[in-house]
Scaffold this active site. Structure first.
Site, PDB file in Angstrom:
ATOM      1  N   ALA A  11       3.074   5.364  -2.285  1.00  0.00           N
ATOM      2  CA  ALA A  11       2.570   4.286  -1.419  1.00  0.00           C
ATOM      3  C   ALA A  11       2.495   2.981  -2.197  1.00  0.00           C
ATOM      4  O   ALA A  11       1.630   2.149  -1.961  1.00  0.00           O
ATOM      5  CB  ALA A  11       1.200   4.658  -0.870  1.00  0.00           C
ATOM      6  N   ALA A  12       3.439   2.813  -3.148  1.00  0.00           N
ATOM      7  CA  ALA A  12       3.392   1.610  -3.978  1.00  0.00           C
ATOM      8  C   ALA A  12       4.361   0.548  -3.505  1.00  0.00           C
ATOM      9  O   ALA A  12       4.481  -0.518  -4.101  1.00  0.00           O
ATOM     10  CB  ALA A  12       3.669   1.966  -5.434  1.00  0.00           C
ATOM     11  N   ARG A  17       7.350  -6.831   4.429  1.00  0.00           N
ATOM     12  CA  ARG A  17       7.846  -6.982   5.800  1.00  0.00           C
ATOM     13  C   ARG A  17       6.763  -6.748   6.853  1.00  0.00           C
ATOM     14  O   ARG A  17       6.950  -7.080   8.013  1.00  0.00           O
ATOM     15  CB  ARG A  17       9.049  -6.061   6.033  1.00  0.00           C
ATOM     16  CG  ARG A  17      10.323  -6.656   5.448  1.00  0.00           C
ATOM     17  CD  ARG A  17      11.506  -5.727   5.628  1.00  0.00           C
ATOM     18  NE  ARG A  17      11.422  -4.590   4.728  1.00  0.00           N
ATOM     19  CZ  ARG A  17      12.192  -3.503   4.835  1.00  0.00           C
ATOM     20  NH1 ARG A  17      13.068  -3.408   5.820  1.00  0.00           N
ATOM     21  NH2 ARG A  17      12.069  -2.512   3.975  1.00  0.00           N
ATOM     22  N   LYS A  24       0.305  -1.593   3.533  1.00  0.00           N
ATOM     23  CA  LYS A  24       0.930  -1.030   4.733  1.00  0.00           C
ATOM     24  C   LYS A  24       0.277   0.264   5.185  1.00  0.00           C
ATOM     25  O   LYS A  24       0.044   0.473   6.381  1.00  0.00           O
ATOM     26  CB  LYS A  24       2.409  -0.789   4.398  1.00  0.00           C
ATOM     27  CG  LYS A  24       3.184  -0.019   5.391  1.00  0.00           C
ATOM     28  CD  LYS A  24       4.670  -0.261   5.219  1.00  0.00           C
ATOM     29  CE  LYS A  24       5.245   0.383   3.982  1.00  0.00           C
ATOM     30  NZ  LYS A  24       6.694   0.103   3.842  1.00  0.00           N
ATOM     31  N   TYR A 105       5.670  10.411   1.554  1.00  0.00           N
ATOM     32  CA  TYR A 105       5.599   8.944   1.580  1.00  0.00           C
ATOM     33  C   TYR A 105       4.374   8.528   2.397  1.00  0.00           C
ATOM     34  O   TYR A 105       4.140   9.070   3.481  1.00  0.00           O
ATOM     35  CB  TYR A 105       6.820   8.345   2.293  1.00  0.00           C
ATOM     36  CG  TYR A 105       8.139   8.370   1.553  1.00  0.00           C
ATOM     37  CD1 TYR A 105       8.271   8.863   0.261  1.00  0.00           C
ATOM     38  CD2 TYR A 105       9.281   7.867   2.188  1.00  0.00           C
ATOM     39  CE1 TYR A 105       9.503   8.865  -0.373  1.00  0.00           C
ATOM     40  CE2 TYR A 105      10.516   7.865   1.559  1.00  0.00           C
ATOM     41  CZ  TYR A 105      10.629   8.364   0.277  1.00  0.00           C
ATOM     42  OH  TYR A 105      11.848   8.370  -0.347  1.00  0.00           O
ATOM     43  N   GLU A 157      22.933   7.892  -2.168  1.00  0.00           N
ATOM     44  CA  GLU A 157      22.375   6.688  -1.547  1.00  0.00           C
ATOM     45  C   GLU A 157      23.484   5.897  -0.863  1.00  0.00           C
ATOM     46  O   GLU A 157      24.621   5.858  -1.331  1.00  0.00           O
ATOM     47  CB  GLU A 157      21.664   5.836  -2.601  1.00  0.00           C
ATOM     48  CG  GLU A 157      20.388   6.461  -3.127  1.00  0.00           C
ATOM     49  CD  GLU A 157      19.418   6.842  -2.012  1.00  0.00           C
ATOM     50  OE1 GLU A 157      18.908   5.941  -1.331  1.00  0.00           O
ATOM     51  OE2 GLU A 157      19.191   8.050  -1.800  1.00  0.00           O
ATOM     52  N   ALA A 365     -27.283  -0.570  42.207  1.00  0.00           N
ATOM     53  CA  ALA A 365     -26.264  -1.544  41.792  1.00  0.00           C
ATOM     54  C   ALA A 365     -26.887  -2.704  41.027  1.00  0.00           C
ATOM     55  O   ALA A 365     -27.953  -3.187  41.381  1.00  0.00           O
ATOM     56  CB  ALA A 365     -25.532  -2.067  43.017  1.00  0.00           C
ATOM     57  N   TYR A 372     -32.292  -6.057  24.360  1.00  0.00           N
ATOM     58  CA  TYR A 372     -32.193  -6.896  23.157  1.00  0.00           C
ATOM     59  C   TYR A 372     -33.021  -8.152  23.342  1.00  0.00           C
ATOM     60  O   TYR A 372     -32.869  -8.865  24.347  1.00  0.00           O
ATOM     61  CB  TYR A 372     -30.710  -7.248  22.952  1.00  0.00           C
ATOM     62  CG  TYR A 372     -30.393  -7.967  21.673  1.00  0.00           C
ATOM     63  CD1 TYR A 372     -30.877  -7.508  20.452  1.00  0.00           C
ATOM     64  CD2 TYR A 372     -29.585  -9.101  21.681  1.00  0.00           C
ATOM     65  CE1 TYR A 372     -30.565  -8.177  19.273  1.00  0.00           C
ATOM     66  CE2 TYR A 372     -29.254  -9.769  20.504  1.00  0.00           C
ATOM     67  CZ  TYR A 372     -29.748  -9.301  19.305  1.00  0.00           C
ATOM     68  OH  TYR A 372     -29.439  -9.953  18.152  1.00  0.00           O
ATOM     69  N   SER A 390     -31.625  -1.688  43.562  1.00  0.00           N
ATOM     70  CA  SER A 390     -30.558  -2.583  43.105  1.00  0.00           C
ATOM     71  C   SER A 390     -31.117  -3.846  42.461  1.00  0.00           C
ATOM     72  O   SER A 390     -32.192  -4.311  42.815  1.00  0.00           O
ATOM     73  CB  SER A 390     -29.675  -2.981  44.289  1.00  0.00           C
ATOM     74  OG  SER A 390     -29.042  -1.831  44.794  1.00  0.00           O
TER      75      SER A 390
HETATM   76  C1  UD1 Z   1      14.571   6.470   0.014  1.00  0.00           C
HETATM   77  C2  UD1 Z   1      15.540   7.519  -0.489  1.00  0.00           C
HETATM   78  C3  UD1 Z   1      16.631   7.752   0.567  1.00  0.00           C
HETATM   79  C4  UD1 Z   1      16.002   8.159   1.871  1.00  0.00           C
HETATM   80  C5  UD1 Z   1      14.972   7.116   2.315  1.00  0.00           C
HETATM   81  C6  UD1 Z   1      14.218   7.594   3.516  1.00  0.00           C
HETATM   82  C7  UD1 Z   1      15.632   7.281  -2.917  1.00  0.00           C
HETATM   83  C8  UD1 Z   1      16.388   6.754  -4.073  1.00  0.00           C
HETATM   84  N1  UD1 Z   1      16.146   7.058  -1.721  1.00  0.00           N
HETATM   85  O1  UD1 Z   1      15.290   5.258   0.122  1.00  0.00           O
HETATM   86  O2  UD1 Z   1      17.531   8.768   0.132  1.00  0.00           O
HETATM   87  O3  UD1 Z   1      16.991   8.321   2.876  1.00  0.00           O
HETATM   88  O4  UD1 Z   1      14.014   6.894   1.256  1.00  0.00           O
HETATM   89  O5  UD1 Z   1      13.399   6.558   3.983  1.00  0.00           O
HETATM   90  O6  UD1 Z   1      14.611   7.925  -3.108  1.00  0.00           O
HETATM   91  N2  UD1 Z   1       8.099   3.648  -3.468  1.00  0.00           N
HETATM   92  C9  UD1 Z   1       7.172   3.481  -4.451  1.00  0.00           C
HETATM   93  N3  UD1 Z   1       7.540   2.932  -5.635  1.00  0.00           N
HETATM   94  C10 UD1 Z   1       8.811   2.545  -5.882  1.00  0.00           C
HETATM   95  C11 UD1 Z   1       9.782   2.719  -4.877  1.00  0.00           C
HETATM   96  C12 UD1 Z   1       9.405   3.283  -3.695  1.00  0.00           C
HETATM   97  O7  UD1 Z   1       5.988   3.810  -4.274  1.00  0.00           O
HETATM   98  O8  UD1 Z   1       9.080   2.079  -6.990  1.00  0.00           O
HETATM   99  C13 UD1 Z   1       7.704   4.250  -2.196  1.00  0.00           C
HETATM  100  C14 UD1 Z   1       7.725   3.290  -1.029  1.00  0.00           C
HETATM  101  O9  UD1 Z   1       6.448   2.747  -0.802  1.00  0.00           O
HETATM  102  C15 UD1 Z   1       8.130   4.172   0.128  1.00  0.00           C
HETATM  103  C16 UD1 Z   1       8.973   5.250  -0.521  1.00  0.00           C
HETATM  104  O10 UD1 Z   1       8.644   5.247  -1.889  1.00  0.00           O
HETATM  105  O11 UD1 Z   1       7.012   4.767   0.737  1.00  0.00           O
HETATM  106  C17 UD1 Z   1      10.456   5.043  -0.312  1.00  0.00           C
HETATM  107  O12 UD1 Z   1      10.835   3.836  -0.887  1.00  0.00           O
HETATM  108  P1  UD1 Z   1      11.975   2.969  -0.240  1.00  0.00           P
HETATM  109  O13 UD1 Z   1      12.196   1.771  -1.059  1.00  0.00           O
HETATM  110  O14 UD1 Z   1      11.674   2.732   1.196  1.00  0.00           O
HETATM  111  O15 UD1 Z   1      13.231   3.956  -0.370  1.00  0.00           O
HETATM  112  P2  UD1 Z   1      14.635   3.794   0.268  1.00  0.00           P
HETATM  113  O16 UD1 Z   1      15.442   2.877  -0.533  1.00  0.00           O
HETATM  114  O17 UD1 Z   1      14.498   3.478   1.693  1.00  0.00           O
END
Ligand code: UD1
Ligand code: CA
Length: 456
Positions: A11-12, A17, A24, A105, A157, A365, A372, A390
């Site tokens: 969740a980093a 966006r 998020k 995630y 990828e 009614a 308060y 009422s």
């Molecule tokens: C990643 C997958 C891809 C998959 C897709 C699904 C990899 C290399 N690719 O791509 O195969 O189809 O997810 O959505 O794993 N995050 C961190 N730290 C980081 C990078 C990411 O915490 O340094 C977290 C993000 O918050 C997110 C998740 O990892 O919750 C995925 O990161 P994101 O950048 O969205 O990956 P994708 O490039 O979309």
């Protein structure tokens, strides 16, 4: 023997966006932060410990994710160098040694416990890695699953894929389960030699296979693995969650005339044979017991509606509203911290706040509990079988005894004993002929004004 499991929840990601001042994963779906949905699924999949990898708001995220009795640790990933790097941020926890390491995630909140459990099941069956995949006719942007003879060979990828590989419609959700004994050493072998210069978690597949490991895929429905990058996707996740939950409730015996207009919270409990009319919103903390009817355009939160009670149309039940069996709260009524006794009726345009109303009592009614005084809240108590006329104002603290009768239009400031009749209004006086005399005088005045205007 039950296997131990550490969930590592990523969740980093920067929430740019989302255009938001908060992380998020704190944004709510069904009235509950996204991260809590993830943790709930994780906990239901039999996981006992979780490592949250966060980039900001660590304390708030850990607090929001503390559901289902999970032991949560947070790890800060200060530089965002890819998903492989992110999982390793929790390396210290992984090193403690678990049978399973489950990667999730924080922004994929609709994942089901069943899918997570299936991924863990693959490890129990001897796989080294189990990737949660999905099929979609629109795979653009996702990592593609390259499969051969029932085994997963690699995840490619989008950026690094050949035209042929891009045609593959089986995609990586990003979620996977890894054999806990091998996880750390496999993760440490991930490099960053690719077009994005990132440490790809997905490289773990080829690394494990090169060491003779077995990698398989379990399939998840596409809707379970949908992610959230912006507010439009957040709304799409909400819609998806609502559709699933409405369906579950209808299958369990709840009637909805226009389900697409009914909005539920994560913890809404609704019993069998409840009828919900169109345009009803449930906030958190609501229980509706069997056979109740919720009429159109009602808004209900923190409330209990007992068997056979009816609510609305256009009613608002706020926290602490507790409606007894067969009671009625009708149109344009509001109840807050109020207990409505069995069979009692609060039918029209009334406010009940900080009050207790006995069984079978009728509230006329336009009755208002004046709870308060501008500084403090006060209680109103009404006994059983009472009748409140009422347009009564009940100035709290005040109590009305059982079987008492309050005359319409009263302002009640003193307690009314049981069985008493209370008047709290000016006595009516009739002046014979007076209306006609007033009207004649007014008409005469109007005529004289007209005459003097013409004279000018
Ligand atoms: C990643 C997958 C891809 C998959 C897709 C699904 C990899 C290399 N690719 O791509 O195969 O189809 O997810 O959505 O794993 N995050 C961190 N730290 C980081 C990078 C990411 O915490 O340094 C977290 C993000 O918050 C997110 C998740 O990892 O919750 C995925 O990161 P994101 O950048 O969205 O990956 P994708 O490039 O979309
Ligand atoms: Ca993504």
């Amino acid at each position: 023997m039950t296997r131990s499991c550490l969930a590592v929840i990523l969740a980093a990601g920067d929430s740019t966006r989302m255009k938001s001042s908060m992380s998020k994963v704190l944004h709510p779906i069904a009235g509950r932060p996204m991260i809590a949905h993830v943790m709930d699924a994780v906990s239901r999949a039999g996981v006992g410990s979780a490592a949250l990898v966060v980039g900001r708001d660590a304390d708030a995220v850990a607090k929001a994710g503390a559901v289902g009795g999970l032991a949560i640790e947070t790890f800060l990933q200060t530089e965002r160098l890819g998903t492989g790097h992110a999982v390793l941020a929790a390396g210290e926890a992984i090193a403690r040694g678990y049978d399973d390491v489950l990667v999730g995630y924080g922004d994929v909140p609709l994942i089901s416990p069943e899918t997570l459990a299936a991924a863990r099941g693959g490890l129990a069956d001897g796989a080294d890695i189990v990737v949660i995949g999905f099929h979609t006719p629109t795979p653009t942007g996702y990592g593609r699953l390259l499969v051969d003879g029932g085994e997963l060979v690699a995840i490619r990828e989008e950026k690094d894929a050949t035209d042929e590989e891009r045609k593959v419609e089986w995609c990586n959700s990003g979620l996977m389960a890894i054999d806990g004994a091998k996880a750390l050493s496999l993760l440490q072998k991930i490099g960053n030699r690719n077009l994005k210069g990132e440490y790809y978690l997905t490289d773990i597949v080829e690394i494990a296979r090169a060491e003779g490991g077995r990698v398989v895929m379990v399939a998840a429905p596409e809707r379970e693995v949908a992610g959230c990058n912006n507010r439009a996707e957040l709304a799409a996740l909400e819609r998806s969650w609502q559709e699933r939950r409405r369906h579950e409730l209808m299958i369990s015996g709840v009637s909805m005339i226009a389900p697409e207009t009914v909005f539920l919270a994560h913890d809404t409990q609704i019993g069998q044979d409840v009828l919900i009319e169109p345009n009803v919103v449930f906030g958190p903390g609501v229980t509706i017991e069997a056979g109740a009817i919720i009429h159109a355009f009602s808004h209900i939160e923190g409330a209990r509606v007992s068997t056979g009670a009816t609510v609305g149309p256009f009613a608002r039940l706020r926290p602490g509203a507790d409606l007894g069996a067969g009671s009625k709260v009708g149109n344009f009524c509001e109840v807050k911290n109020g207990r409505i006794g069995e069979g009692a009726k609060v039918n029209h345009l009334t406010y009940i706040g900080d009050a207790t109303i006995g069984a079978r009592t009728n509230i006329g009614a336009g009755t208002i509990t004046c709870n308060y005084d501008g500084v403090n809240k006060h209680e109103t108590r009404i006994g059983e079988d009472a009748f409140i006329g009422s347009n009564t104002s009940l100035v709290a603290p005040v109590s009305i005894g059982s079987d008492a009768y309050v005359a319409s239009g009263s302002v009640i400031t003193d307690d009314v004993p049981a069985e008493a009749l209370a008047f709290g209004r000016a006595r009516q006086e009739n002046k014979p002929e007076r209306a006609r005399l007033i009207r004649e005088r007014a008409l005469a005045l109007k005529a004289s004004r007209k005459a003097s205007k013409h004279a000018v």
